[in-house]
Scaffold this motif. Sequence first.
Motif, mmCIF file in Angstrom:
data_model
loop_
_atom_site.group_PDB
_atom_site.id
_atom_site.type_symbol
_atom_site.label_atom_id
_atom_site.label_comp_id
_atom_site.label_asym_id
_atom_site.label_seq_id
_atom_site.Cartn_x
_atom_site.Cartn_y
_atom_site.Cartn_z
ATOM 1 N N TYR A 461 4.786 -1.377 4.398
ATOM 2 C CA TYR A 461 5.890 -1.939 3.615
ATOM 3 C C TYR A 461 7.266 -1.661 4.211
ATOM 4 O O TYR A 461 8.277 -1.888 3.547
ATOM 5 N N GLY A 462 7.305 -1.167 5.441
ATOM 6 C CA GLY A 462 8.567 -1.044 6.149
ATOM 7 C C GLY A 462 9.390 0.168 5.750
ATOM 8 O O GLY A 462 8.931 1.077 5.056
ATOM 9 N N THR A 463 10.655 0.148 6.214
ATOM 10 C CA THR A 463 11.580 1.257 5.981
ATOM 11 C C THR A 463 12.185 1.151 4.581
ATOM 12 O O THR A 463 12.653 0.091 4.172
ATOM 13 N N ARG A 464 12.203 2.300 3.878
ATOM 14 C CA ARG A 464 12.697 2.301 2.500
ATOM 15 C C ARG A 464 13.624 3.503 2.305
ATOM 16 O O ARG A 464 13.292 4.630 2.668
ATOM 17 N N PHE A 465 14.781 3.231 1.693
ATOM 18 C CA PHE A 465 15.797 4.255 1.453
ATOM 19 C C PHE A 465 15.817 4.619 -0.022
ATOM 20 O O PHE A 465 15.796 3.749 -0.894
ATOM 21 N N VAL A 491 3.239 3.034 -4.395
ATOM 22 C CA VAL A 491 2.256 1.982 -4.164
ATOM 23 C C VAL A 491 1.138 2.158 -5.194
ATOM 24 O O VAL A 491 0.493 3.205 -5.235
ATOM 25 N N PRO A 492 0.898 1.165 -6.054
ATOM 26 C CA PRO A 492 -0.090 1.325 -7.135
ATOM 27 C C PRO A 492 -1.522 1.176 -6.642
ATOM 28 O O PRO A 492 -1.790 0.569 -5.596
ATOM 29 N N ASN A 493 -2.441 1.739 -7.432
ATOM 30 C CA ASN A 493 -3.878 1.560 -7.236
ATOM 31 C C ASN A 493 -4.420 0.862 -8.476
ATOM 32 O O ASN A 493 -4.682 1.508 -9.501
ATOM 33 N N PRO A 494 -4.578 -0.449 -8.451
ATOM 34 C CA PRO A 494 -4.832 -1.212 -9.684
ATOM 35 C C PRO A 494 -6.124 -0.849 -10.402
ATOM 36 O O PRO A 494 -6.173 -0.911 -11.628
ATOM 37 N N VAL A 495 -7.168 -0.452 -9.685
ATOM 38 C CA VAL A 495 -8.436 -0.154 -10.346
ATOM 39 C C VAL A 495 -8.451 1.267 -10.887
ATOM 40 O O VAL A 495 -8.680 1.501 -12.079
ATOM 41 N N LEU A 511 -3.828 -12.238 -9.165
ATOM 42 C CA LEU A 511 -3.097 -13.466 -8.850
ATOM 43 C C LEU A 511 -2.481 -13.444 -7.457
ATOM 44 O O LEU A 511 -2.384 -14.475 -6.802
ATOM 45 N N ASP A 512 -2.041 -12.266 -7.013
ATOM 46 C CA ASP A 512 -1.353 -12.163 -5.726
ATOM 47 C C ASP A 512 -2.273 -11.541 -4.684
ATOM 48 O O ASP A 512 -2.963 -10.541 -4.959
ATOM 49 N N SER A 513 -2.275 -12.088 -3.507
ATOM 50 C CA SER A 513 -3.108 -11.558 -2.428
ATOM 51 C C SER A 513 -2.568 -10.233 -1.906
ATOM 52 O O SER A 513 -3.315 -9.447 -1.312
ATOM 53 N N ARG A 514 -1.304 -9.959 -2.129
ATOM 54 C CA ARG A 514 -0.668 -8.727 -1.650
ATOM 55 C C ARG A 514 0.022 -8.036 -2.817
ATOM 56 O O ARG A 514 0.836 -8.644 -3.512
ATOM 57 N N ILE A 515 -0.307 -6.770 -3.029
ATOM 58 C CA ILE A 515 0.347 -5.972 -4.067
ATOM 59 C C ILE A 515 1.553 -5.286 -3.443
ATOM 60 O O ILE A 515 1.432 -4.551 -2.466
ATOM 61 N N ASN A 516 2.718 -5.534 -4.016
ATOM 62 C CA ASN A 516 3.943 -4.929 -3.508
ATOM 63 C C ASN A 516 4.182 -3.563 -4.134
ATOM 64 O O ASN A 516 3.722 -3.286 -5.252
ATOM 65 N N PRO A 517 4.918 -2.697 -3.451
ATOM 66 C CA PRO A 517 5.252 -1.402 -4.054
ATOM 67 C C PRO A 517 6.057 -1.581 -5.339
ATOM 68 O O PRO A 517 6.890 -2.492 -5.443
ATOM 69 N N GLU A 518 5.809 -0.716 -6.305
ATOM 70 C CA GLU A 518 6.620 -0.693 -7.517
ATOM 71 C C GLU A 518 7.924 0.040 -7.207
ATOM 72 O O GLU A 518 7.926 1.065 -6.522
ATOM 73 N N GLN A 519 9.023 -0.489 -7.710
ATOM 74 C CA GLN A 519 10.329 0.081 -7.404
ATOM 75 C C GLN A 519 11.225 -0.003 -8.628
ATOM 76 O O GLN A 519 11.217 -1.005 -9.344
#
Length: 739
Positions: A461-465, A491-495, A511-519
């Motif tokens: 998910y790249g660089t995060r500040f 980063v969530p673990n849905p199951v 619904l989404d093929s990619r789960i994004n980090p929660e922020q």
Amino acid sequence: MRIQRFVFTGALLLWTCYTSLAQTLNGRVVEKQSNGSLEPLVGVTVYWLGTSINTQTDGRGKFSIIKHSDQQKLVFSLVGYRSDTLQVNSLDSLTVTLVNANQLQEVTVTSAASSIDRINPIHTEIITSKSLAKAACCNLSESFETNASVSVSYGDAVTGAKQIQLLGLAGTYVQINTENIPNIRGLNTTFGLNYTPGTWISSIDVSKGVGSVVNGYEAMTGAINIELAKPDGDDKLFLNGYVNSFGRAELNLNLAKKLTDKWSVGLLSHGSTLQTRLDKNKDGFIDVPLYSQGNIINRWKYQSDRWMTQFGVKALYEDRLGGQMDAGRDRPNVYEFGNVTRRLEFFSKTAQLFPEKPYKGLALIFNGVYHDASARFGFKRYSGVEQTLYGNLIYQNIIGDTRHTYKLGASFMLDDFNEKFLDSAFVRKELVPGAYGEYTYTIPEKMTLVAGGRVDFHNLYGTRFTPRLHVLVHLPAEIDARVSAGKGWRVPNPVAENYGMLVNSRNWTMLDSRINPEQSWNYGLSLTKALPWGGKNSSFTLDFYRTDFQNQLVVDMESADRIVVYNLRGKSYANSFQAEWNVQPLPRTEIKLAYRWFDVQQTVRTPGGDQTLLPKMFVNRDRVLFNIGWASDRFEKWKFDFTWQWNGRRRVPNSEAGHIHDVTSPPVYAPAFSNLNAQVTKNFRTWALYVGGENLANFTQKNPIIGANDPFGKNFDASMVWGPVIGRMIYAGFRYKIQ
């Protein structure tokens, strides 16, 4: 020019001579208890009169301060205690006893069960071992019965998994550490609250709002840090036994031994089981899952003047069985839940100490985890393996003097997940190196400011500040004001994080093929007023926090036949307000009264694609907590504790067969209910016997399992739990200590 050089050289020479005469004075600040023991005082401000040279006592009441030959009057100050000024003419170690400002003759003053950490700019409540003894507290999930900020509930009516809430949001947004090492995260979020026995815990710190950047980026709404019994602790042996009316039995043994003046070793062990099949509501399902658990920690500690290291291993095995009454008996067409967890962990913490510069330090934390879980939900199968490596290097020093301190560090997190559920696989490997810095500015007894930031480099998910700010101001009239703001992400673990939602016949859709980090961003304000009456720990606290999500994993149960998981599209926020009053109106009597209000909203998607902002499910808007504790005498030979909790109504899914959510769907609410708990303890010199009860009013949710008569039918759902699923429980136990 020559004169200037001469003056400068002379001043430099005088300063060099002056500083060369500076030496370190060490000491300890304590309070004398009614039984004659000395209790360390934490956060006492120590400074030389007429100077800015100052320090504060640590968790053991110890301090170190630079002393020059012309400095002889040392001041000790702590709110609620009489300040003291000592004439110091040597470098001999000091032991200073402060007297409570409100203490009168023949009035016994004892430490409070819980209190707000006055010197911490992060709003932090310290739950002591005294508070933990107010209830059985068999594990971490049962350690918040008398805490107003943290709520604990069952996630469903079959698995026995428990979940917490803080600031109106799930415990997954709370960073839960064990001695500053991340613990309940990843796959351990499912049953992790059950995996830390209460008898292992010496204290719990509950922090609201974003935490320190030193501990990571995952503290989005708060942090909980658990301190365990130490190898060099006071209790050489601690034995605890427990049984309850449901058939649960536990035995805990803690051992601690000092091998030499530098080495010590400790052993924490736990065994528990429940094998009684109960079906009090006659729905054909086991009310409380059967289980057997074994849990052990072996830890070592080395302490010298310049080095301290702790290391050890943890091992856990648990086998859990639930479902219909004939589960586990090899009979056909029986709905069965089973879960087996194997967990192995290694940890180490090493610190270099600088006795001549107590404000300076270098520490390295390392942790490795292997977690293996396998489960079955009727015909559904789940398996998950997590391997984690964590490291954190921390350096601390001052800029000029102790008013300006800073921490610099680097961290590393490796998470390797391999999960399977139905025909889907969830495999990912996260590599997250990071660096951080944190600056603290302190004006003793007036203000503390902490500003920090960290940069993490996530391979997926790249660089995060992550910036964070905390400010504490000591106002007149003994009022402490705190302000905080900052960002957190995870980063969530849905199951694994939604185990309770697998115990149903709903279709699970991503619904989404990619789960994004929660922020999210979190903002907070709190005021704590030390009351001039009602004992030294009497206080009144108001706090308000808001969490705004930029992204969140939505687990949508709005329609009766499906669970839809997707990234947030729209708004999601949580507002939390709490008022809490703690008072000691009579000797040996403590009262806590608190009110909490939540406004939690989340945007959900209708099957037709419309977006609508709705109150988040399973979050009650209002909660009231009342606790009273009383001891018969200064030795606390008899102790009585009573707790009343009132939980307001909350929105729940519409479970009507065939219901499809749309923007016109009316909300469905579960009713409010009360919960009553009580305990009586008889203390002897080395023994303690206790008996108590939970849910004494015997309130239960009616029909917690929908379609229980047809668990393989399309309407079966055991994930609609909002209240107690089983009635009154009576327990008894003993504690035995050798110090």
